[in-house]
Write a protein that holds these residues in place. Sequence first.
Motif, mmCIF file in Angstrom:
data_model
loop_
_atom_site.group_PDB
_atom_site.id
_atom_site.type_symbol
_atom_site.label_atom_id
_atom_site.label_comp_id
_atom_site.label_asym_id
_atom_site.label_seq_id
_atom_site.Cartn_x
_atom_site.Cartn_y
_atom_site.Cartn_z
ATOM 1 N N ALA A 30 1.004 3.986 -3.154
ATOM 2 C CA ALA A 30 0.693 5.364 -2.623
ATOM 3 C C ALA A 30 1.965 6.364 -3.160
ATOM 4 O O ALA A 30 1.679 7.424 -3.417
ATOM 5 N N ILE A 36 5.498 8.754 3.920
ATOM 6 C CA ILE A 36 4.200 7.796 3.712
ATOM 7 C C ILE A 36 4.102 6.609 4.427
ATOM 8 O O ILE A 36 4.904 6.029 4.709
ATOM 9 N N ARG A 78 0.831 -1.289 0.088
ATOM 10 C CA ARG A 78 -0.089 0.023 -0.120
ATOM 11 C C ARG A 78 0.747 1.205 -0.064
ATOM 12 O O ARG A 78 0.631 2.231 -0.709
ATOM 13 N N LEU A 133 -1.844 6.631 5.157
ATOM 14 C CA LEU A 133 -2.827 5.596 4.746
ATOM 15 C C LEU A 133 -3.471 4.713 5.670
ATOM 16 O O LEU A 133 -3.018 4.335 6.856
ATOM 17 N N GLU A 175 1.753 11.835 4.798
ATOM 18 C CA GLU A 175 1.049 10.946 4.006
ATOM 19 C C GLU A 175 0.308 9.801 4.760
ATOM 20 O O GLU A 175 1.453 8.903 4.946
#
Lengths: 281, 751, 155
Positions: free
Chosen positions: B414, B623, B410, B687, B685
Amino acid sequence: MIPATLSYRRASSVDEALGMLAEHGEDAKLLAGGHSLLPLMKLRLAAPEVVVDIGRIEELRYVRTEGDVVAIGAMTRHHDLHTDGVAGREVPLVAHVAGEVGDPQVRHRGTIGGSLAHGDPAADLPAAVLACDATLVARGPDGAREIPAAEFFAGLFTTALGPDEILTEIRVPRAADRGWGFEKFTRRRFDWSIVGVAVLGGSPTQPAVGLVNMGEAPIRATAVERALAAGATPAEAAEHAAEGTSPPDEPHASAGYRRHLATVLTARALERAAGGSPAGL
Amino acid sequence: MSMMGTRVVRTEDHKLITVGGSYVDDLREPDLDGAVHAMFVRSPVAHARVTAIDSREAARAPGVVAVLTAADLDLDPPGGDHAEPWLAGDAVRYVGQPVALVLTERRYQLADAAELVDVDYDPLPAVIDLDDALAGTTLLFPGTDSNVAKTHGKPFDESAFDGCEVVVTRRIVNQRVAPAPLEVRGAACAWGADGRLTMWLSTQNPQLARDAIAGGLGLDPTAMRLIAPDVGGGFGAKIGADPDPVVLGWAARHVGRPVRWSETRSENLTAMTHGRGQQQTITIGGSRDGTVRAFGLDVVQDGGAYPRLGTTLLPGMTTLMATGTYRIPRVEAYSRSVLTTTTPTAAYRGAGRPEATAAIERAMDLFATEIGMDPAEVRRRNLIGPDEFPYQTPTGATYDTGEYAAALDRVLAAADYDGLRAEQTRRRAAGDPVVLGLGLASYVEITAGDAGGESGRMTVEPDGSVTAWTGSSPHGQGHATSFAMVLADQLGIPMERITVRHGDTDEVAKAVGTFGSRSLQLGGSAMRQAGDEVIEKARQLAAEAVEASVDDIELNTDDGAWQVRGAPSGAISWAQLAARAGDGALSADVWYSDAKPTFPFGAHLAVVEVDTGTGKVVLRRLIAVDDAGPVVNPLAFEGQRHGGLAQGAAQALLEEMTYDADGNPTTGTLADYEFISATELPDFELLDMATPTTLNPLGVKGIGEAATIGSTPAVQNAVVDALSHLGVRHVDMPAGPQRVWQAISDANRRV
Amino acid sequence: MRVTIEVNGRRTEEEVEDRTLLVHHLRDTLGLTATNIGCDTTSCGACTVLVDGESVKSCTVLAAQADGAAVTTVEGLAEGETLHPVQQAFQDHHGLQCGFCTPGMIMAAVSLLEANPRPTREDVRTGLEGNLCRCTGYHNIVDAVVAASGQEVPR
């Protein structure tokens, strides 16, 4: 921490401040914005018996053109200098550097006179006024005298100011038509410079290069200036940036690292002054 | 509709943004009227015999009430081989160790008097370097034969790497950092006429602190009330109580007046415990197809001058979690905690687990580079699969649930990992002086690792409102909001009508408190259990009230009312029920004892730019997947992740507590200690992923520390990755510009 | 010395030791304890207040220097029950956790928006460089300040 016991005196004019200095002699210390002195006093690294507050002397807060120079009152705050239209147009290097000092709160209180008179080699403005060949005006019991920036910074926290004198004005030659560059290298944005380089470029003279934190006092990178005068390219000249310097040697920034930074940053500042766009972060 | 998983603004905030919190130094309680102010005189030297203390001049300074030293204390000294005295008597072993206590009438008199206390120090050799400490040339404690105070795990078995096609080994540093909560340590205390001591303390664990302080003072814990008011951050360094408040409690009795204490930041940076501080030798072995077959982690933990959690407990977390997210058949992990003449080490966000993750994640990158495989691919080939849980690691942990590969994938998707790699290649080919680095970390950690219980108590008031008490005392996490959400969801009572109280040992006598990301799992589960008990009591009462069978009664959580199944008319509200039941009848007081650790996990990708001219690193992107199971309040959950990401990045790039060879701290003020600021961080960021655990009724895992654990090695790996084409294989943390520039210079010299 | 300061619109007049720092004057003399002290080196910004409308670190100003000035602390920001937009945004965007840096952070943000009413996220970060927060990682603080300026916050 808190300062040691002190006696606070506030002067509303230069004459009054000079009188207070004369009265208290060595026991007194001038307080401008307080952002150099008070931190030392809180850590008890300085403990003046009397502080003479000159930060409110209105006659020392101005930025104005006078013939070929921009005259800056010593109690002009960094923020005011940074946002001043005349300064931004006529002495953009100094105006820019004033906006790089500390953080916004510091710039709201700190003054150019306080910063210069403190004589901290890690401060940015001294190198800038040095690169600009500014003249510093001091008043003492015998009247005013002019001190070239090149003679003002005498060493670590030492300046040409006498204990009975007050820095009243900084006279910066107008340089609206000259390129400039300022490279400040820090770990965090608001830190004191590990090394800084201030360049006032182009005509009418060759570029002038001032170095931050490359010795016990701000200095001119004279070897760079000589090399440029002799026809070296900016990149070649910048290789000489560390010549004659004696930078501090500290765990997070050794003298050798600082010498290296001086060359890299000088090349970038020269390039910026020449209108290029230097690589770097 | 359930409010679980919705973004609920915190009930705590209004006060904090309008009149400010009530931190210890803000308290104006009447009990503290007439308090004297306290300041510790602290050792300015790292290691010395204390030969004399002359406090006569200090005692004559304006406003001085008392100057107290070890000679005045009539408390039993702590026992053990490495006993840490309340106040240093014969010897000092770190800069910052308390030597005397000055009490004055007014705050401003403290520093004036403290600088007049004249202490004679007869210097002894400082022990700073961990190899020197291990060698034991200078022993910190007479009567011992080694500076090693504790070991964890088993000594290294080199045969683990027999038969490995590739073996890479490296010595790396997980540096010492300062927790630096924005509120420094503080306390205030007063003895009552009844002989009880009340103390307000900036602590994460009021009950543990009470027990420790009462113990030090020779009191029964019931003779003490400890209150944690608003606490301005802890990050592990405010677990329980330090020795300092014991001295304050004693001093208050000695002078017969309340005492207030708030240290300075410069004091805090040397006198509050530090975190991390490990020297690690990592060895990884495997085959060229990317399979990792063995991993070894040999730790030397810097314990500082006296054994605290950093010595006694945390390296055990490091060895326990050494395996990381990987299926590695052989894992050897061993730690020796060694004492040095520095500030004692203890917990700091992650507390032993970030050190494990940093070790394995650096090792994975070293291995990947060695075999010429992309680090993402190497990780993918070795991750424990979703069908392998519960997974028993070679180091003794049992991971509950995980989707490690999904988390990694993931993040890679991303981030546009392939695109970033292409950009990296492009810049390298173009000779761009600003190079790009990508750093990965796959992590698993253990939360509620103490597996202790937690208390929860609640009562439905006659007006239908709820008062609840949790033993989990927060310091910024927002328990009052999250726990109210748990109860609101369960009881169908609006959260505005639910008050969650905490922090006062007279209200909650038995509790563990907040550390190790345990609060929601244990404190939240305790709340849930208390709610369950109240619901069962209410069901009985409701059945009686509406004259129906208990089995036919249900709680309609939409309306907060009890009804006969499927028949909302004639429902009875919580208020009616509580009024009918009488005072306190709808109450429960539980101890959630079914406490098991859980294993949150995630994957982080850091993107950095490195200016090869100066060595400056700029973190461009971070991220993150941080999977801690179902989320109660995404607002708070994301806040914990943001803070964790920042602290991890801070360790990777900026922060380090350093000493010179004589043991003088060189980063002892906030002007020198590179506390990360807004300008060094990107927008984060985040997720989402939520894999529940089966080990508690909420299905939740802890989130307080997870993001720190992942981001630290992600950012560090990114820095090394940026320079890998130059031949750089490792850069120790913090990757400050000088260190990075040095690594580049060394690599250039080798070429 | 006698120090007269208008604090949150109210005139105060107190006798203080000459060396009294403004932050201690606010906290200890005037009882306004929202403004916190987080360091002793002018680094953290927890003590930020407005003096004559501009943000300053009140740990590095003598009360005597503020004599005659107008000081605003976070306690003076809300209009009755109505929160200042920056306060409201800090709550809405979870721009605080432990709350210790918050009063100073909010005041720095108010000053920032006064000088730059529509800052970019980068402007906000730079503008708040003088304020340290250990809890939030700054992300939500940036969100809050951007939101307080009336701009949309990306999610």
